[in-house]
Design a protein around this motif. Structure first.
Motif, PDB file in Angstrom:
ATOM      1  N   UNK A  55       0.830  -1.207   0.000  1.00  0.00           N
ATOM      2  CA  UNK A  55       0.000   0.000   0.000  1.00  0.00           C
ATOM      3  C   UNK A  55       0.864   1.256   0.000  1.00  0.00           C
ATOM      4  N   UNK A  56       1.966   1.228   0.753  1.00  0.00           N
ATOM      5  CA  UNK A  56       2.873   2.380   0.774  1.00  0.00           C
ATOM      6  C   UNK A  56       3.559   2.567  -0.574  1.00  0.00           C
ATOM      7  N   UNK A  57       3.954   1.448  -1.150  1.00  0.00           N
ATOM      8  CA  UNK A  57       4.645   1.524  -2.443  1.00  0.00           C
ATOM      9  C   UNK A  57       3.715   2.048  -3.533  1.00  0.00           C
ATOM     10  N   UNK A  58       2.475   1.640  -3.522  1.00  0.00           N
ATOM     11  CA  UNK A  58       1.509   2.125  -4.512  1.00  0.00           C
ATOM     12  C   UNK A  58       1.357   3.635  -4.414  1.00  0.00           C
ATOM     13  N   UNK A  71      -1.438  -4.373  -9.742  1.00  0.00           N
ATOM     14  CA  UNK A  71      -1.768  -5.795  -9.853  1.00  0.00           C
ATOM     15  C   UNK A  71      -0.554  -6.689  -9.629  1.00  0.00           C
ATOM     16  N   UNK A  72       0.644  -6.105  -9.736  1.00  0.00           N
ATOM     17  CA  UNK A  72       1.867  -6.880  -9.519  1.00  0.00           C
ATOM     18  C   UNK A  72       2.348  -6.812  -8.071  1.00  0.00           C
ATOM     19  N   UNK A 107       8.727  -7.381 -11.131  1.00  0.00           N
ATOM     20  CA  UNK A 107       8.589  -6.411 -12.217  1.00  0.00           C
ATOM     21  C   UNK A 107       9.657  -5.343 -12.065  1.00  0.00           C
ATOM     22  N   UNK A 108       9.928  -4.625 -13.120  1.00  0.00           N
ATOM     23  CA  UNK A 108      10.871  -3.522 -13.077  1.00  0.00           C
ATOM     24  C   UNK A 108      10.272  -2.280 -13.708  1.00  0.00           C
ATOM     25  N   UNK A 109      10.670  -1.133 -13.194  1.00  0.00           N
ATOM     26  CA  UNK A 109      10.284   0.152 -13.773  1.00  0.00           C
ATOM     27  C   UNK A 109      11.567   0.944 -13.981  1.00  0.00           C
ATOM     28  N   UNK A 110      11.884   1.218 -15.235  1.00  0.00           N
ATOM     29  CA  UNK A 110      13.118   1.913 -15.579  1.00  0.00           C
ATOM     30  C   UNK A 110      12.766   3.172 -16.356  1.00  0.00           C
TER      31      UNK A 110
END
Length: 208
Positions: A55-58, A71-72, A107-110
């Motif tokens: 929840x914090x990360x979202x 969703x991940x 997952x990754x976000x770059x």
């Protein structure tokens, strides 16, 4: 949201804004000593790992303008962030997951673009940024070298042509001199008529 929780989200958002990448892993079954081992391996690459609530990360990702990957974000989540190149970090994480059978990449976000697990693992196979830059510089330098060679070629060819003509001009007088020095061929002498050894008169002649 309570002030302490808001502070956590704010701190996380700030770090996400500074980091060019975010790698989300599964924290399940990771022991304290293993977590410390992963942290020690990531430190030289300028990266850190921390456990966060989904929840914090979202919220932090939304505050940082990152894409929605809610969703991940399931199960126990640990995230990896840094301030340097992502390729060495992805390599460390991949090797760690293979060695300990934990911390599987979700997952990754770059650069705020979503990357699949396969994409991040592909990045792990890339050489370090310094090596890539050196290879790229080599690619840029190679055409320039060929261009200089091509530009210099007409002048070099012209110089070779002049030299060839000069060598030919020097050789011509020598050839003429040899022609003048050569003696004239002697005139062919008439072959003497062979005398008959039999005393017979040749056919067609009248004896004296």
């Amino acid at each position: 949201m309570r002030p302490e929780k808001a502070s956590i989200v704010s701190d996380l958002s700030e770090k996400l804004n500074r980091s060019p990448f975010l790698l989300v892993t599964d924290y399940k079954q990771m022991k304290v000593d293993q977590f410390g081992e992963l942290r020690n391996r990531l430190a030289p690459a300028g990266a850190e790992v921390r456990v966060v609530k989904n929840s914090f990360l979202k919220r932090a990702m939304a505050n940082s303008g990152m894409p929605d990957v809610g969703d991940k974000l399931t199960g126990q989540t640990a995230i990896v962030m840094g301030d340097k190149d992502v390729a060495p970090v992805a390599k460390i994480l991949k090797l760690f997951a293979a060695e300990f059978k934990i911390a599987a990449l979700k997952i990754g976000v770059i650069d705020k673009a979503v990357m699949s697990t396969a994409d991040v693992e592909a990045l792990a196979e890339l050489p370090a940024r310094e090596i890539l830059l050196a290879q790229l510089l080599g690619l840029f330098q190679a055409p320039a070298t060929r261009l200089v060679r091509i530009l210099n070629e007409p002048a070099a060819a012209f110089a070779r042509l002049l030299k060839a003509k000069g060598d030919k001009g020097d050789a011509a007088p020598a050839v003429e001199a040899k022609k003048e020095e050569a003696p004239a061929a002697p005139a062919a002498e008439a072959a003497p008529i062979a005398e008959s050894t039999t005393g017979e008169t040749p056919a067609g002649e009248t004896p004296a």
